[in-house]
Design a protein around this motif. Structure first.
Motif, PDB file in Angstrom:
ATOM      1  N   THR A  78       0.842  -1.191   0.000  1.00  0.00           N
ATOM      2  CA  THR A  78       0.000   0.000   0.000  1.00  0.00           C
ATOM      3  C   THR A  78       0.885   1.250   0.000  1.00  0.00           C
ATOM      4  OG1 THR A  78      -1.731  -1.163   1.242  1.00  0.00           O
ATOM      5  CG2 THR A  78      -1.788   1.250   1.270  1.00  0.00           C
ATOM      6  N   PRO A  79       0.586   2.238  -0.836  1.00  0.00           N
ATOM      7  CA  PRO A  79       1.414   3.454  -0.866  1.00  0.00           C
ATOM      8  C   PRO A  79       1.513   4.119   0.504  1.00  0.00           C
ATOM      9  CG  PRO A  79      -0.073   3.406  -2.750  1.00  0.00           C
ATOM     10  CD  PRO A  79      -0.484   2.269  -1.862  1.00  0.00           C
ATOM     11  N   ALA A  80       2.638   4.745   0.749  1.00  0.00           N
ATOM     12  CA  ALA A  80       2.856   5.423   2.030  1.00  0.00           C
ATOM     13  C   ALA A  80       1.840   6.539   2.248  1.00  0.00           C
ATOM     14  CB  ALA A  80       4.271   5.984   2.083  1.00  0.00           C
ATOM     15  N   THR A  81       1.453   7.229   1.169  1.00  0.00           N
ATOM     16  CA  THR A  81       0.467   8.300   1.301  1.00  0.00           C
ATOM     17  C   THR A  81      -0.863   7.744   1.810  1.00  0.00           C
ATOM     18  OG1 THR A  81       0.022   8.022  -1.063  1.00  0.00           O
ATOM     19  CG2 THR A  81       1.468   9.834  -0.419  1.00  0.00           C
ATOM     20  N   GLU A  82      -1.258   6.578   1.301  1.00  0.00           N
ATOM     21  CA  GLU A  82      -2.504   5.964   1.748  1.00  0.00           C
ATOM     22  C   GLU A  82      -2.391   5.466   3.185  1.00  0.00           C
ATOM     23  OE1 GLU A  82      -5.408   2.150   0.706  1.00  0.00           O
ATOM     24  OE2 GLU A  82      -4.133   3.004  -0.875  1.00  0.00           O
ATOM     25  N   LEU A  83      -1.261   4.867   3.524  1.00  0.00           N
ATOM     26  CA  LEU A  83      -1.059   4.428   4.907  1.00  0.00           C
ATOM     27  C   LEU A  83      -1.163   5.622   5.856  1.00  0.00           C
ATOM     28  CD1 LEU A  83       1.989   1.982   4.568  1.00  0.00           C
ATOM     29  CD2 LEU A  83      -0.406   1.357   4.917  1.00  0.00           C
ATOM     30  N   ALA A  84      -0.496   6.729   5.502  1.00  0.00           N
ATOM     31  CA  ALA A  84      -0.518   7.918   6.355  1.00  0.00           C
ATOM     32  C   ALA A  84      -1.933   8.455   6.521  1.00  0.00           C
ATOM     33  CB  ALA A  84       0.399   8.994   5.771  1.00  0.00           C
ATOM     34  N   ASP A  85      -2.689   8.532   5.419  1.00  0.00           N
ATOM     35  CA  ASP A  85      -4.058   9.059   5.483  1.00  0.00           C
ATOM     36  C   ASP A  85      -4.959   8.161   6.325  1.00  0.00           C
ATOM     37  OD1 ASP A  85      -3.320  11.176   3.908  1.00  0.00           O
ATOM     38  OD2 ASP A  85      -4.141  10.343   2.049  1.00  0.00           O
ATOM     39  N   ARG A  86      -4.851   6.866   6.132  1.00  0.00           N
ATOM     40  CA  ARG A  86      -5.729   5.935   6.855  1.00  0.00           C
ATOM     41  C   ARG A  86      -5.378   5.873   8.336  1.00  0.00           C
ATOM     42  NH1 ARG A  86      -5.906   0.352   3.772  1.00  0.00           N
ATOM     43  NH2 ARG A  86      -7.324  -0.077   5.518  1.00  0.00           N
ATOM     44  N   ILE A  87      -4.088   5.979   8.649  1.00  0.00           N
ATOM     45  CA  ILE A  87      -3.687   5.990  10.058  1.00  0.00           C
ATOM     46  C   ILE A  87      -4.219   7.252  10.731  1.00  0.00           C
ATOM     47  CG2 ILE A  87      -1.708   6.259  11.604  1.00  0.00           C
ATOM     48  CD1 ILE A  87      -0.163   4.357   9.732  1.00  0.00           C
ATOM     49  N   GLN A  88      -4.078   8.396  10.077  1.00  0.00           N
ATOM     50  CA  GLN A  88      -4.536   9.650  10.671  1.00  0.00           C
ATOM     51  C   GLN A  88      -6.045   9.690  10.807  1.00  0.00           C
ATOM     52  OE1 GLN A  88      -2.708  13.160  10.468  1.00  0.00           O
ATOM     53  NE2 GLN A  88      -0.674  12.423   9.923  1.00  0.00           N
ATOM     54  N   ALA A  89      -6.742   9.020   9.901  1.00  0.00           N
ATOM     55  CA  ALA A  89      -8.204   8.987   9.968  1.00  0.00           C
ATOM     56  C   ALA A  89      -8.720   7.976  10.978  1.00  0.00           C
ATOM     57  CB  ALA A  89      -8.772   8.681   8.584  1.00  0.00           C
ATOM     58  N   GLY A  90      -7.830   7.183  11.551  1.00  0.00           N
ATOM     59  CA  GLY A  90      -8.247   6.160  12.499  1.00  0.00           C
ATOM     60  C   GLY A  90      -8.761   4.901  11.846  1.00  0.00           C
ATOM     61  N   ASP A  91      -8.582   4.808  10.540  1.00  0.00           N
ATOM     62  CA  ASP A  91      -9.056   3.646   9.785  1.00  0.00           C
ATOM     63  C   ASP A  91      -8.060   2.493   9.816  1.00  0.00           C
ATOM     64  OD1 ASP A  91     -10.720   2.221   7.898  1.00  0.00           O
ATOM     65  OD2 ASP A  91      -9.289   2.792   6.339  1.00  0.00           O
ATOM     66  N   LEU A  92      -6.818   2.783  10.235  1.00  0.00           N
ATOM     67  CA  LEU A  92      -5.766   1.780  10.221  1.00  0.00           C
ATOM     68  C   LEU A  92      -4.907   1.953  11.461  1.00  0.00           C
ATOM     69  CD1 LEU A  92      -4.773  -0.468   8.296  1.00  0.00           C
ATOM     70  CD2 LEU A  92      -3.276   1.216   7.213  1.00  0.00           C
ATOM     71  N   SER A  93      -4.628   0.851  12.115  1.00  0.00           N
ATOM     72  CA  SER A  93      -3.835   0.885  13.334  1.00  0.00           C
ATOM     73  C   SER A  93      -2.343   0.862  13.022  1.00  0.00           C
ATOM     74  CB  SER A  93      -4.191  -0.319  14.217  1.00  0.00           C
ATOM     75  OG  SER A  93      -3.172  -0.585  15.153  1.00  0.00           O
ATOM     76  N   PRO A  94      -1.554   1.766  13.602  1.00  0.00           N
ATOM     77  CA  PRO A  94      -0.097   1.695  13.421  1.00  0.00           C
ATOM     78  C   PRO A  94       0.469   0.353  13.863  1.00  0.00           C
ATOM     79  CG  PRO A  94      -0.711   3.782  14.425  1.00  0.00           C
ATOM     80  CD  PRO A  94      -1.944   2.937  14.406  1.00  0.00           C
ATOM     81  N   VAL A  95      -0.130  -0.250  14.887  1.00  0.00           N
ATOM     82  CA  VAL A  95       0.341  -1.543  15.369  1.00  0.00           C
ATOM     83  C   VAL A  95       0.161  -2.612  14.301  1.00  0.00           C
ATOM     84  CG1 VAL A  95      -0.033  -3.375  17.057  1.00  0.00           C
ATOM     85  CG2 VAL A  95      -0.038  -0.982  17.797  1.00  0.00           C
ATOM     86  N   SER A  96      -1.007  -2.619  13.649  1.00  0.00           N
ATOM     87  CA  SER A  96      -1.250  -3.632  12.615  1.00  0.00           C
ATOM     88  C   SER A  96      -0.343  -3.414  11.412  1.00  0.00           C
ATOM     89  CB  SER A  96      -2.724  -3.619  12.188  1.00  0.00           C
ATOM     90  OG  SER A  96      -3.063  -2.384  11.577  1.00  0.00           O
ATOM     91  N   VAL A  97      -0.037  -2.145  11.094  1.00  0.00           N
ATOM     92  CA  VAL A  97       0.846  -1.853   9.973  1.00  0.00           C
ATOM     93  C   VAL A  97       2.260  -2.359  10.265  1.00  0.00           C
ATOM     94  CG1 VAL A  97       1.940  -0.008   8.642  1.00  0.00           C
ATOM     95  CG2 VAL A  97      -0.499   0.124   9.185  1.00  0.00           C
ATOM     96  N   ILE A  98       2.772  -2.012  11.432  1.00  0.00           N
ATOM     97  CA  ILE A  98       4.125  -2.431  11.784  1.00  0.00           C
ATOM     98  C   ILE A  98       4.208  -3.947  11.887  1.00  0.00           C
ATOM     99  CG2 ILE A  98       5.868  -2.382  13.604  1.00  0.00           C
ATOM    100  CD1 ILE A  98       5.735   0.143  11.870  1.00  0.00           C
ATOM    101  N   ASP A  99       3.207  -4.575  12.459  1.00  0.00           N
ATOM    102  CA  ASP A  99       3.203  -6.039  12.555  1.00  0.00           C
ATOM    103  C   ASP A  99       3.243  -6.686  11.179  1.00  0.00           C
ATOM    104  OD1 ASP A  99       3.255  -6.170  15.295  1.00  0.00           O
ATOM    105  OD2 ASP A  99       1.081  -6.435  15.532  1.00  0.00           O
ATOM    106  N   ALA A 100       2.486  -6.104  10.221  1.00  0.00           N
ATOM    107  CA  ALA A 100       2.454  -6.666   8.868  1.00  0.00           C
ATOM    108  C   ALA A 100       3.833  -6.603   8.221  1.00  0.00           C
ATOM    109  CB  ALA A 100       1.428  -5.919   8.019  1.00  0.00           C
ATOM    110  N   PHE A 101       4.508  -5.468   8.356  1.00  0.00           N
ATOM    111  CA  PHE A 101       5.823  -5.335   7.747  1.00  0.00           C
ATOM    112  C   PHE A 101       6.863  -6.201   8.449  1.00  0.00           C
ATOM    113  CE2 PHE A 101       4.011  -1.580   5.729  1.00  0.00           C
ATOM    114  CZ  PHE A 101       4.608  -1.624   4.477  1.00  0.00           C
ATOM    115  N   LEU A 102       6.825  -6.246   9.767  1.00  0.00           N
ATOM    116  CA  LEU A 102       7.800  -7.072  10.482  1.00  0.00           C
ATOM    117  C   LEU A 102       7.595  -8.554  10.178  1.00  0.00           C
ATOM    118  CD1 LEU A 102       7.941  -5.280  13.948  1.00  0.00           C
ATOM    119  CD2 LEU A 102       9.707  -5.302  12.173  1.00  0.00           C
TER     120      LEU A 102
END
Length: 489
Positions: free
Chosen positions: A8-32
């Protein structure tokens, strides 16, 4: 789902995280998780900050819940090249002499990324002190290309480019003294931007604040999309009192450039950039791409670039300047880190030792001659760029070659093993901003990149042209075998 998130593009990740639609924890877990499954095939990362990244992701999530002010990269993962210092994280410079080195301060660019909310996933592989155009060292071995694990990634930001290409990071930091952002970006099929010299400061932790014009050395983003690179550049660009070459703050956002009208773009192209060797396959792919750009509304014309000196004379000037730089590296490490790179008991790659030894033998007349040739190169490139909005060349003379190749060839012609297969290093002598954009693939599925060169202080022009290429020849849906097979599985 987790692998899809990793592309997923970084711009979309940033927008969804800021909107509360995506958890930073779930994002980091996915990449790790993806790094854990794939990195041993690529050696893109050499140090993974798993515990630290998870802790920071939790803090980022709590900040959202508490309604705190969020930075533009809040919760977005990023990879940092192992030439750049990160406080508390092993930073080896690809050298056995620093295999256990842990800095106690962030480089300025890292501090800016962290202040913007980015979460560092780890450090990416690089040749020792960035010396080579392939990414390998005696500490961690070689990075492999996500499109073909038997091929090089290019260097020296090869680990960063491989990480982005394989979905192991949405953004990565690179540095470039002779093509080290653009070479691996082309080889790995991602976007790499070398902004204006001084746009991104090198910062307080540099012992010698004046070394980065020997030759012009840049910090810049590596990303899957132009918009992602612009987002990252917005964060890391800006003046710094510790860098004597840092530029004043540019007006507006780099992302705003991507919305500007681009159909009237004028492109001058040089297939060989003044007598470089180019493979038939690369040439046909670049020319085909230029034809598409012409059909999309750009004005595309050939430009004749004729340098006064031969390729060998120009390259010798680059080598002289780099040798002088490495003498500075040698003296600084000996004085400040008590490491003598020329000592018999110090394990150093032959390329690094040779460059230092030759540098110690240079006299002032040789350096003056190198500067004269550098001036000649500068003037010819400025003359060519001034005729158009952007100058286009291939990024590389060929696609990524096999890992065990010491002497690459181009259509059977032997070329200089370090820079003979690249068209990047002249810009580090002239100081022009440039980017490498993916434009297609070889018959055997390897990426081919086009280099876009702007006028001095024209990194916005490079981004604008890059966005036009991206819209005309979209590459974001292309995934290497290390990505798409598992993403769909």
């Amino acid at each position: 789902m987790s692998d899809k998130l990793c592309f997923t593009p970084a711009t979309e990740l940033a927008d969804r995280i800021q909107a509360g639609d995506l958890s930073p924890v779930s994002v980091i877990d996915a990449f790790l998780d993806r790094i854990d499954r794939i990195n041993d095939r690529l050696t893109a990362y050499v140090t993974v900050c798993d515990e630290r990244a998870r802790s920071e992701a939790l803090e980022a999530e709590q900040a959202i819940q508490q309604g705190e002010k969020l930075g533009p990269l809040h919760g977005v993962p990023i990879a940092i090249k192992d030439l750049t210092r990160v406080n508390g994280v092993r930073t080896t410079f690809g050298s056995p002499s620093f295999a256990d080195h842990v800095p106690t301060a962030d480089d300025t660019v890292v501090k800016r990324l962290r202040d913007a909310g980015a979460i560092i996933l780890g450090k990416t592989n690089t040749p020792e002190f960035g010396r080579k155009t392939v990414t390998e060292n005696s500490v961690f071995g070689a990075s492999t290309n996500p499109w073909d694990l038997t091929r090089i990634t290019g260097g020296s930001s090869g680990g960063s480019a491989a990480a982005v290409a394989a979905g192991l990071a949405p953004l990565a930091l690179g540095s470039d003294a002779a093509g080290s952002i653009r070479i691996p970006s082309s080889a790995c099929g991602v976007y790499g931007l070398m902004p204006d010299f001084g746009r991104v400061p090198h910062g307080a932790s540099n012992v010698d604040a004046y070394e980065n014009n020997l030759p012009y050395t840049y910090l810049g983003p590596i990303a899957r999309t132009v918009s992602d690179a612009a987002l990252m550049l917005d964060v890391i660009a800006g003046p710094d009192v510790n860098d004597p070459f840092s530029l004043p703050q540019a007006p507006g956002s780099y992302r705003d450039v991507l919305d500007e009208e681009i159909s009237d773009l004028s492109i001058g192209y040089s297939i060989d950039f003044g007598e470089s060797v180019i493979s038939t396959e690369v040439q046909s792919t670049v020319e085909s791409g230029l034809q598409y750009l012409s059909e999309a509304g750009a004005t595309v014309e050939p430009v004749n670039i004729t340098f006064e000196e031969t390729w060998e004379e120009r390259h010798e000037a680059l080598e002289r300047i780099l040798q002088a730089r490495y003498v500075g590296l040698y003296e600084n490490l000996r004085r400040d880190s008590d490491v003598d790179l020329l000592a018999d008991d110090t394990e150093v790659t032959p390329e690094v030792k040779s460059r230092i030894q030759k540098g110690l033998q240079i006299d002032t007349r040789e350096l003056a001659d190198a500067r004269r040739i550098r001036t000649s190169i500068y003037r010819e490139i400025q003359s060519a760029v001034a005729q158009f909005d952007i100058l286009a060349t291939p990024t590389l003379g060929r696609t990524a070659f096999e890992l065990d190749t010491d002497h690459p060839t181009i259509d059977g012609v032997s070329v200089h093993p370090m820079h003979g297969w690249t068209l990047t290093w002249l810009l580090n002598l002239s100081g022009n901003p440039a980017g490498s954009v993916p434009i297609g693939f070889s018959d055997d599925g390897l990426p081919i990149g086009m280099q876009l060169i702007g006028p001095r202080f024209g990194d916005r022009d490079v981004l604008k042209a890059s966005a036009f290429v991206e819209q005309t020849l979209p590459w974001d849906g292309s995934y290497p075998p290390t990505g798409i097979t598992e993403a769909e599985g």
